[in-house]
Write an enzyme that holds these catalytic residues in place. Structure first.
Site, PDB file in Angstrom:
ATOM      1  N   GLY A  18       0.834  -1.216   0.000  1.00  0.00           N
ATOM      2  CA  GLY A  18       0.000   0.000   0.000  1.00  0.00           C
ATOM      3  C   GLY A  18       0.861   1.256   0.000  1.00  0.00           C
ATOM      4  O   GLY A  18       1.860   1.308   0.692  1.00  0.00           O
ATOM      5  N   ARG A  79       1.540  -5.091  -6.245  1.00  0.00           N
ATOM      6  CA  ARG A  79       1.494  -6.347  -5.498  1.00  0.00           C
ATOM      7  C   ARG A  79       1.851  -7.471  -6.461  1.00  0.00           C
ATOM      8  O   ARG A  79       1.332  -7.531  -7.571  1.00  0.00           O
ATOM      9  CB  ARG A  79       0.120  -6.543  -4.868  1.00  0.00           C
ATOM     10  CG  ARG A  79      -0.147  -5.501  -3.777  1.00  0.00           C
ATOM     11  CD  ARG A  79      -1.231  -5.880  -2.798  1.00  0.00           C
ATOM     12  NE  ARG A  79      -1.103  -5.153  -1.557  1.00  0.00           N
ATOM     13  CZ  ARG A  79      -1.692  -3.977  -1.288  1.00  0.00           C
ATOM     14  NH1 ARG A  79      -2.480  -3.406  -2.178  1.00  0.00           N
ATOM     15  NH2 ARG A  79      -1.515  -3.395  -0.126  1.00  0.00           N
ATOM     16  N   ASP A 110       4.668  -5.005   6.164  1.00  0.00           N
ATOM     17  CA  ASP A 110       5.266  -6.287   6.577  1.00  0.00           C
ATOM     18  C   ASP A 110       5.321  -7.306   5.438  1.00  0.00           C
ATOM     19  O   ASP A 110       6.249  -8.112   5.359  1.00  0.00           O
ATOM     20  CB  ASP A 110       4.586  -6.849   7.825  1.00  0.00           C
ATOM     21  CG  ASP A 110       3.136  -7.192   7.602  1.00  0.00           C
ATOM     22  OD1 ASP A 110       2.510  -6.572   6.715  1.00  0.00           O
ATOM     23  OD2 ASP A 110       2.619  -8.072   8.315  1.00  0.00           O
ATOM     24  N   THR A 133       3.622   2.626   5.820  1.00  0.00           N
ATOM     25  CA  THR A 133       2.216   2.199   5.758  1.00  0.00           C
ATOM     26  C   THR A 133       1.385   3.118   6.635  1.00  0.00           C
ATOM     27  O   THR A 133       1.830   3.493   7.733  1.00  0.00           O
ATOM     28  CB  THR A 133       2.017   0.729   6.190  1.00  0.00           C
ATOM     29  OG1 THR A 133       0.640   0.533   6.533  1.00  0.00           O
ATOM     30  CG2 THR A 133       2.842   0.350   7.404  1.00  0.00           C
ATOM     31  N   ASP A 135      -1.090   2.320   8.233  1.00  0.00           N
ATOM     32  CA  ASP A 135      -1.716   1.568   9.339  1.00  0.00           C
ATOM     33  C   ASP A 135      -0.919   1.560  10.643  1.00  0.00           C
ATOM     34  O   ASP A 135      -1.453   1.197  11.685  1.00  0.00           O
ATOM     35  CB  ASP A 135      -1.956   0.115   8.914  1.00  0.00           C
ATOM     36  CG  ASP A 135      -3.056   0.011   7.888  1.00  0.00           C
ATOM     37  OD1 ASP A 135      -3.964   0.866   7.918  1.00  0.00           O
ATOM     38  OD2 ASP A 135      -3.012  -0.906   7.045  1.00  0.00           O
ATOM     39  N   ASP A 137       1.092  -0.548  11.650  1.00  0.00           N
ATOM     40  CA  ASP A 137       0.904  -1.882  12.237  1.00  0.00           C
ATOM     41  C   ASP A 137       2.162  -2.749  12.146  1.00  0.00           C
ATOM     42  O   ASP A 137       2.062  -3.974  12.081  1.00  0.00           O
ATOM     43  CB  ASP A 137      -0.281  -2.589  11.541  1.00  0.00           C
ATOM     44  CG  ASP A 137      -0.060  -2.744  10.057  1.00  0.00           C
ATOM     45  OD1 ASP A 137       0.871  -2.116   9.511  1.00  0.00           O
ATOM     46  OD2 ASP A 137      -0.828  -3.501   9.422  1.00  0.00           O
ATOM     47  N   ARG A 179      -7.386  -2.745   8.272  1.00  0.00           N
ATOM     48  CA  ARG A 179      -7.981  -4.055   8.041  1.00  0.00           C
ATOM     49  C   ARG A 179      -7.748  -4.981   9.235  1.00  0.00           C
ATOM     50  O   ARG A 179      -8.663  -5.581   9.758  1.00  0.00           O
ATOM     51  CB  ARG A 179      -7.351  -4.651   6.777  1.00  0.00           C
ATOM     52  CG  ARG A 179      -8.261  -5.617   6.105  1.00  0.00           C
ATOM     53  CD  ARG A 179      -8.017  -5.664   4.648  1.00  0.00           C
ATOM     54  NE  ARG A 179      -8.840  -4.690   3.953  1.00  0.00           N
ATOM     55  CZ  ARG A 179      -9.057  -4.719   2.665  1.00  0.00           C
ATOM     56  NH1 ARG A 179      -8.515  -5.643   1.920  1.00  0.00           N
ATOM     57  NH2 ARG A 179      -9.824  -3.820   2.103  1.00  0.00           N
TER      58      ARG A 179
HETATM   59  P1  ADP Z   1       2.533  -4.432   2.583  1.00  0.00           P
HETATM   60  O1  ADP Z   1       3.977  -4.453   2.255  1.00  0.00           O
HETATM   61  O2  ADP Z   1       1.963  -3.049   2.591  1.00  0.00           O
HETATM   62  O3  ADP Z   1       2.229  -5.238   3.824  1.00  0.00           O
HETATM   63  P2  ADP Z   1       1.488  -6.623   0.947  1.00  0.00           P
HETATM   64  O4  ADP Z   1       1.198  -7.487   2.114  1.00  0.00           O
HETATM   65  O5  ADP Z   1       0.481  -6.548  -0.150  1.00  0.00           O
HETATM   66  O6  ADP Z   1       1.746  -5.108   1.373  1.00  0.00           O
HETATM   67  O7  ADP Z   1       2.877  -7.109   0.322  1.00  0.00           O
HETATM   68  C1  ADP Z   1       3.441  -6.452  -0.774  1.00  0.00           C
HETATM   69  C2  ADP Z   1       4.138  -7.448  -1.646  1.00  0.00           C
HETATM   70  O8  ADP Z   1       5.185  -8.086  -0.920  1.00  0.00           O
HETATM   71  C3  ADP Z   1       3.268  -8.609  -2.145  1.00  0.00           C
HETATM   72  O9  ADP Z   1       2.510  -8.285  -3.273  1.00  0.00           O
HETATM   73  C4  ADP Z   1       4.309  -9.646  -2.488  1.00  0.00           C
HETATM   74  O10 ADP Z   1       4.909  -9.335  -3.726  1.00  0.00           O
HETATM   75  C5  ADP Z   1       5.355  -9.416  -1.387  1.00  0.00           C
HETATM   76  N1  ADP Z   1       5.147 -10.369  -0.272  1.00  0.00           N
HETATM   77  C6  ADP Z   1       4.163 -10.347   0.641  1.00  0.00           C
HETATM   78  N2  ADP Z   1       4.255 -11.409   1.488  1.00  0.00           N
HETATM   79  C7  ADP Z   1       5.324 -12.122   1.066  1.00  0.00           C
HETATM   80  C8  ADP Z   1       5.945 -13.349   1.508  1.00  0.00           C
HETATM   81  N3  ADP Z   1       5.479 -14.050   2.566  1.00  0.00           N
HETATM   82  N4  ADP Z   1       7.026 -13.788   0.822  1.00  0.00           N
HETATM   83  C9  ADP Z   1       7.511 -13.095  -0.224  1.00  0.00           C
HETATM   84  N5  ADP Z   1       6.969 -11.967  -0.707  1.00  0.00           N
HETATM   85  C10 ADP Z   1       5.894 -11.460  -0.065  1.00  0.00           C
END
Ligand code: ADP
Length: 329
Positions: A18, A79, A110, A133, A135, A137, A179
């Site tokens: 995000g 993503r 995260d 982020t 959030d 969080d 969320r």
């Molecule tokens: P944020 O970083 O804001 O938490 P996301 O959870 O959507 O957002 O994660 C962003 C991107 O990071 C995902 O689209 C994916 O490419 C990568 N990612 C998320 N989780 C994992 C994971 N467990 N292992 C490897 N890459 C991940």
């Protein structure tokens, strides 16, 4: 924490997950601090998607002009669900090596840090995370870049809603983002003088909320504001309004603030936080340390192993919610 020996010549930087206000301030600071240490910086577009499609662009210190005040991210974000697969991460690692990128700065949440940690673990690509982020969080840091702006954006909206709530003697339910996290709701609820705050973690029931509003009405209160975090299902405010109506006959107006909380010009706090974290990220890589997130503890910058940041949950400040309840007399 990871340690590495290679001398860095070229840094890669990306924003992922995000978007959050202040990401541009972080990009600007990384590029300019890196340049002052004779490092080149390559921008990787759209997060892990760009790492997989080789969307690499040169970033110059001068080219970072006029972005400190802009929300969103000039590097775009994205993503890439496939990044969960080791064979896909291998392609990204090969692309980075081919482009001569020696180390990475990852700005994201995260999920993004999970991908970054995996790149270090599996391919020894040194990486530092900057928590970005709205959030707030992420475990291991008091603040994330973007949170302060989002809180102030939501608060501004709530102050406006309060004018109408007061003029019409109405109950409003305002849904803020979050969320899995109730940080925005707790902060905005306390700062905005809400009667009740619903978050994913707090077990406030509709019964309790109705009782509290009824008691407040007996004391002469005519208008009330309930804040709810969106929770797993955006639109939760409508369900709450229905439940309150069924329980009490009280008619509640709903306002869902939505994505406006993500955008806008970052506050001074977010620009300063982003700039400080960016400075620490470059310095840390130059020392040969990596697999870390730059966080804050109070006003101090701290370095936290990425593994620690991604393996714990940060709890919503319940004391903020209790205080807001106490103050809503
Ligand atoms: P944020 O970083 O804001 O938490 P996301 O959870 O959507 O957002 O994660 C962003 C991107 O990071 C995902 O689209 C994916 O490419 C990568 N990612 C998320 N989780 C994992 C994971 N467990 N292992 C490897 N890459 C991940």
């Amino acid at each position: 924490m990871g340690k590495f020996q290679t001398q860095i010549r070229k840094l890669g930087i990306y924003t992922s997950g995000g978007d959050a206000p202040g990401m541009n301030a972080a990009i600007r600071a990384v590029v300019r601090i890196a340049a002052s240490k004779n490092l080149e910086t390559v921008g990787i577009l759209s997060g892990y998607l760009g790492m997989l499609d080789k969307q690499f662009i040169e970033l110059s210190p001068r080219g970072m002009g006029n972005i400190i005040q802009r929300g969103g991210t000039i590097l775009k974000t994205g993503r890439a669900p496939d990044f969960h697969k080791p064979e896909v991460r291998k392609v990204a690692a090969e692309n980075l090596k081919q482009a001569g990128i020696d180390a990475l700065v990852c700005i994201g949440g995260d999920g993004s840090f999970r991908g970054a940690h995996a790149l270090w673990e599996e391919h020894r690509i040194p990486v530092i995370g900057i928590p970005g982020t709205i959030d707030n969080d992420i475990y291991g840091t008091d603040r994330t870049v973007g949170f302060d702006t989002a809180v102030n954006t939501a608060l501004d909206a709530i102050d406006k809603i309060r004018d109408t709530a007061d003029s019409h003697d109405r109950l409003f339910i305002v849904e803020v983002m979050g969320r899995n996290s109730g940080f925005i709701a707790a902060w905005v609820g306390l700062a905005g003088g809400a009667e009740e705050i619903f978050t994913p973690e707090v077990n406030t029931t509709v019964d309790k909320a109705v009782d509290r509003i009824r008691e407040a009405q007996k004391r002469g209160k005519k208008s009330s504001i309930i804040i709810t975090a969106e929770g797993q299902k955006p639109g939760r405010a409508y369900d709450l309004a229905d439940a309150i109506r069924k329980k009490s006959g009280l008619d509640a107006k709903v306002c869902i603030l939505g994505h406006q909380q993500r955008g806008g010009s970052p506050t001074a706090n977010d620009r300063i936080l982003a700039s400080r974290m960016a400075g620490a990220a470059v310095e840390t890589l130059l020392k040969g340390d990596c697999d870390l997130m730059v966080g804050t503890e109070g006003n101090q910058l701290v370095l936290v192993p990425l593994e620690e940041a991604i393996s714990h949950e940060k709890k919503t400040p319940l004391d903020y919610i209790h205080l807001a309840n106490q103050l809503a007399t």
